[in-house]
Scaffold this motif. Structure first.
Motif, PDB file in Angstrom:
ATOM      1  N   ALA A 148       0.828  -1.207   0.000  1.00 38.54           N
ATOM      2  CA  ALA A 148       0.000   0.000   0.000  1.00 38.54           C
ATOM      3  C   ALA A 148       0.863   1.258   0.000  1.00 38.54           C
ATOM      4  O   ALA A 148       0.550   2.238  -0.691  1.00 38.54           O
ATOM      5  CB  ALA A 148      -0.932  -0.001   1.207  1.00 38.54           C
ATOM      6  N   ASN A 149       1.953   1.231   0.754  1.00 44.17           N
ATOM      7  CA  ASN A 149       2.867   2.372   0.768  1.00 44.17           C
ATOM      8  C   ASN A 149       3.493   2.585  -0.615  1.00 44.17           C
ATOM      9  O   ASN A 149       3.610   3.718  -1.085  1.00 44.17           O
ATOM     10  CB  ASN A 149       3.957   2.174   1.819  1.00 44.17           C
ATOM     11  CG  ASN A 149       4.859   3.372   1.927  1.00 44.17           C
ATOM     12  OD1 ASN A 149       4.410   4.490   2.158  1.00 44.17           O
ATOM     13  ND2 ASN A 149       6.153   3.150   1.750  1.00 44.17           N
ATOM     14  N   ASN A 150       3.879   1.492  -1.263  1.00 48.23           N
ATOM     15  CA  ASN A 150       4.458   1.602  -2.605  1.00 48.23           C
ATOM     16  C   ASN A 150       3.458   2.197  -3.590  1.00 48.23           C
ATOM     17  O   ASN A 150       3.795   3.080  -4.380  1.00 48.23           O
ATOM     18  CB  ASN A 150       4.927   0.232  -3.105  1.00 48.23           C
ATOM     19  CG  ASN A 150       6.113  -0.296  -2.331  1.00 48.23           C
ATOM     20  OD1 ASN A 150       6.790   0.439  -1.616  1.00 48.23           O
ATOM     21  ND2 ASN A 150       6.361  -1.578  -2.461  1.00 48.23           N
ATOM     22  N   VAL A 151       2.217   1.711  -3.549  1.00 49.20           N
ATOM     23  CA  VAL A 151       1.189   2.204  -4.467  1.00 49.20           C
ATOM     24  C   VAL A 151       0.863   3.671  -4.168  1.00 49.20           C
ATOM     25  O   VAL A 151       0.691   4.479  -5.087  1.00 49.20           O
ATOM     26  CB  VAL A 151      -0.083   1.329  -4.396  1.00 49.20           C
ATOM     27  CG1 VAL A 151      -1.230   1.942  -5.173  1.00 49.20           C
ATOM     28  CG2 VAL A 151       0.218  -0.072  -4.924  1.00 49.20           C
TER      29      VAL A 151
ATOM     30  N   THR B 185       8.066   2.529  -8.484  1.00 44.83           N
ATOM     31  CA  THR B 185       7.004   1.580  -8.157  1.00 44.83           C
ATOM     32  C   THR B 185       6.455   0.978  -9.438  1.00 44.83           C
ATOM     33  O   THR B 185       6.108   1.694 -10.373  1.00 44.83           O
ATOM     34  CB  THR B 185       5.873   2.275  -7.384  1.00 44.83           C
ATOM     35  OG1 THR B 185       6.408   2.783  -6.160  1.00 44.83           O
ATOM     36  CG2 THR B 185       4.753   1.304  -7.071  1.00 44.83           C
ATOM     37  N   ASP B 186       6.381  -0.347  -9.475  1.00 47.85           N
ATOM     38  CA  ASP B 186       5.866  -1.071 -10.633  1.00 47.85           C
ATOM     39  C   ASP B 186       4.481  -1.607 -10.292  1.00 47.85           C
ATOM     40  O   ASP B 186       4.350  -2.587  -9.553  1.00 47.85           O
ATOM     41  CB  ASP B 186       6.821  -2.211 -10.990  1.00 47.85           C
ATOM     42  CG  ASP B 186       6.383  -3.012 -12.199  1.00 47.85           C
ATOM     43  OD1 ASP B 186       5.435  -2.581 -12.892  1.00 47.85           O
ATOM     44  OD2 ASP B 186       7.000  -4.064 -12.449  1.00 47.85           O
ATOM     45  N   LEU B 187       3.444  -0.959 -10.813  1.00 46.72           N
ATOM     46  CA  LEU B 187       2.074  -1.396 -10.516  1.00 46.72           C
ATOM     47  C   LEU B 187       1.784  -2.791 -11.051  1.00 46.72           C
ATOM     48  O   LEU B 187       0.938  -3.499 -10.499  1.00 46.72           O
ATOM     49  CB  LEU B 187       1.062  -0.393 -11.074  1.00 46.72           C
ATOM     50  CG  LEU B 187       1.029   0.958 -10.368  1.00 46.72           C
ATOM     51  CD1 LEU B 187       0.014   1.876 -11.037  1.00 46.72           C
ATOM     52  CD2 LEU B 187       0.717   0.803  -8.895  1.00 46.72           C
ATOM     53  N   ALA B 188       2.482  -3.206 -12.086  1.00 43.05           N
ATOM     54  CA  ALA B 188       2.297  -4.558 -12.623  1.00 43.05           C
ATOM     55  C   ALA B 188       2.778  -5.618 -11.632  1.00 43.05           C
ATOM     56  O   ALA B 188       2.388  -6.781 -11.724  1.00 43.05           O
ATOM     57  CB  ALA B 188       3.036  -4.706 -13.948  1.00 43.05           C
ATOM     58  N   LYS B 189       3.601  -5.240 -10.679  1.00 44.08           N
ATOM     59  CA  LYS B 189       4.031  -6.152  -9.604  1.00 44.08           C
ATOM     60  C   LYS B 189       3.163  -5.976  -8.366  1.00 44.08           C
ATOM     61  O   LYS B 189       2.810  -6.950  -7.700  1.00 44.08           O
ATOM     62  CB  LYS B 189       5.497  -5.881  -9.254  1.00 44.08           C
ATOM     63  CG  LYS B 189       6.000  -6.700  -8.071  1.00 44.08           C
ATOM     64  CD  LYS B 189       7.307  -6.148  -7.555  1.00 44.08           C
ATOM     65  CE  LYS B 189       7.763  -6.803  -6.282  1.00 44.08           C
ATOM     66  NZ  LYS B 189       6.840  -6.693  -5.173  1.00 44.08           N
ATOM     67  N   GLU B 190       2.831  -4.737  -8.060  1.00 46.99           N
ATOM     68  CA  GLU B 190       2.121  -4.441  -6.815  1.00 46.99           C
ATOM     69  C   GLU B 190       0.696  -4.998  -6.791  1.00 46.99           C
ATOM     70  O   GLU B 190       0.266  -5.544  -5.769  1.00 46.99           O
ATOM     71  CB  GLU B 190       2.089  -2.932  -6.561  1.00 46.99           C
ATOM     72  CG  GLU B 190       3.452  -2.268  -6.469  1.00 46.99           C
ATOM     73  CD  GLU B 190       4.326  -2.749  -5.341  1.00 46.99           C
ATOM     74  OE1 GLU B 190       3.819  -3.250  -4.326  1.00 46.99           O
ATOM     75  OE2 GLU B 190       5.562  -2.605  -5.454  1.00 46.99           O
ATOM     76  N   ILE B 191      -0.039  -4.878  -7.875  1.00 47.57           N
ATOM     77  CA  ILE B 191      -1.431  -5.339  -7.904  1.00 47.57           C
ATOM     78  C   ILE B 191      -1.528  -6.858  -7.724  1.00 47.57           C
ATOM     79  O   ILE B 191      -2.295  -7.325  -6.879  1.00 47.57           O
ATOM     80  CB  ILE B 191      -2.146  -4.868  -9.192  1.00 47.57           C
ATOM     81  CG1 ILE B 191      -2.095  -3.341  -9.312  1.00 47.57           C
ATOM     82  CG2 ILE B 191      -3.566  -5.399  -9.258  1.00 47.57           C
ATOM     83  CD1 ILE B 191      -2.705  -2.580  -8.146  1.00 47.57           C
ATOM     84  N   PRO B 192      -0.746  -7.667  -8.459  1.00 48.05           N
ATOM     85  CA  PRO B 192      -0.798  -9.118  -8.197  1.00 48.05           C
ATOM     86  C   PRO B 192      -0.369  -9.479  -6.769  1.00 48.05           C
ATOM     87  O   PRO B 192      -0.912 -10.415  -6.181  1.00 48.05           O
ATOM     88  CB  PRO B 192       0.164  -9.705  -9.225  1.00 48.05           C
ATOM     89  CG  PRO B 192       0.176  -8.718 -10.337  1.00 48.05           C
ATOM     90  CD  PRO B 192       0.040  -7.382  -9.658  1.00 48.05           C
ATOM     91  N   ASP B 193       0.593  -8.735  -6.213  1.00 54.93           N
ATOM     92  CA  ASP B 193       1.006  -8.992  -4.829  1.00 54.93           C
ATOM     93  C   ASP B 193      -0.149  -8.762  -3.860  1.00 54.93           C
ATOM     94  O   ASP B 193      -0.301  -9.488  -2.869  1.00 54.93           O
ATOM     95  CB  ASP B 193       2.192  -8.114  -4.436  1.00 54.93           C
ATOM     96  CG  ASP B 193       3.512  -8.618  -5.003  1.00 54.93           C
ATOM     97  OD1 ASP B 193       3.525  -9.713  -5.589  1.00 54.93           O
ATOM     98  OD2 ASP B 193       4.528  -7.898  -4.841  1.00 54.93           O
ATOM     99  N   GLN B 194      -0.979  -7.751  -4.131  1.00 47.79           N
ATOM    100  CA  GLN B 194      -2.151  -7.504  -3.290  1.00 47.79           C
ATOM    101  C   GLN B 194      -3.123  -8.667  -3.364  1.00 47.79           C
ATOM    102  O   GLN B 194      -3.688  -9.083  -2.351  1.00 47.79           O
ATOM    103  CB  GLN B 194      -2.855  -6.219  -3.715  1.00 47.79           C
ATOM    104  CG  GLN B 194      -2.127  -4.963  -3.356  1.00 47.79           C
ATOM    105  CD  GLN B 194      -2.877  -3.719  -3.790  1.00 47.79           C
ATOM    106  OE1 GLN B 194      -3.926  -3.776  -4.412  1.00 47.79           O
ATOM    107  NE2 GLN B 194      -2.322  -2.562  -3.456  1.00 47.79           N
TER     108      GLN B 194
END
Length: 101
Positions: A21-24, A63-72
């Motif tokens: 969440a902090n990254n996003v 920040t790479d949203l393509a990594k962050e969203i699947p991690d969520q």
């Protein structure tokens, strides 16, 4: 049965979600270097360790949203599985206590 393993997994995935969440939230912050969360399994429990991602020197957010969203999604699903396991254990113990009573 031991729910402490499930609880440690839920706590580790909560750490992962907080970092994520902090990254996003900083996706538009110039020069932001995101943090990365690693899950570590030791002696039947799970813990999370975070570290700063490698800085590529970009003046924009890294920040790479393509990594962050699947991690969520992974953290959400893992938490749901652990909650279901705790609920099942609770129901089994309830049934056992009813049988003994």
């Amino acid at each position: 049965m031991n729910i402490s393993n499930n609880i440690s997994s839920i706590q580790a995935h909560q750490t992962m979600m907080n970092t994520n969440a902090n990254n996003v939230a900083n996706v538009n912050t110039d020069g932001f270097v995101p943090r990365d969360t690693r899950m570590v399994s030791a002696e039947g429990s799970v813990s999370a360790s975070t570290r700063k991602a490698d800085n590529n020197g970009s003046s924009k957010s890294q920040t790479d949203l393509a990594k962050e969203i699947p991690d969520q999604i992974i953290a959400q699903d893992a938490t749901a599985v652990n909650v279901a396991a705790i609920k099942t254990q609770n129901e089994m113990f309830g049934s056992l206590l009813d049988i003994k009573a």
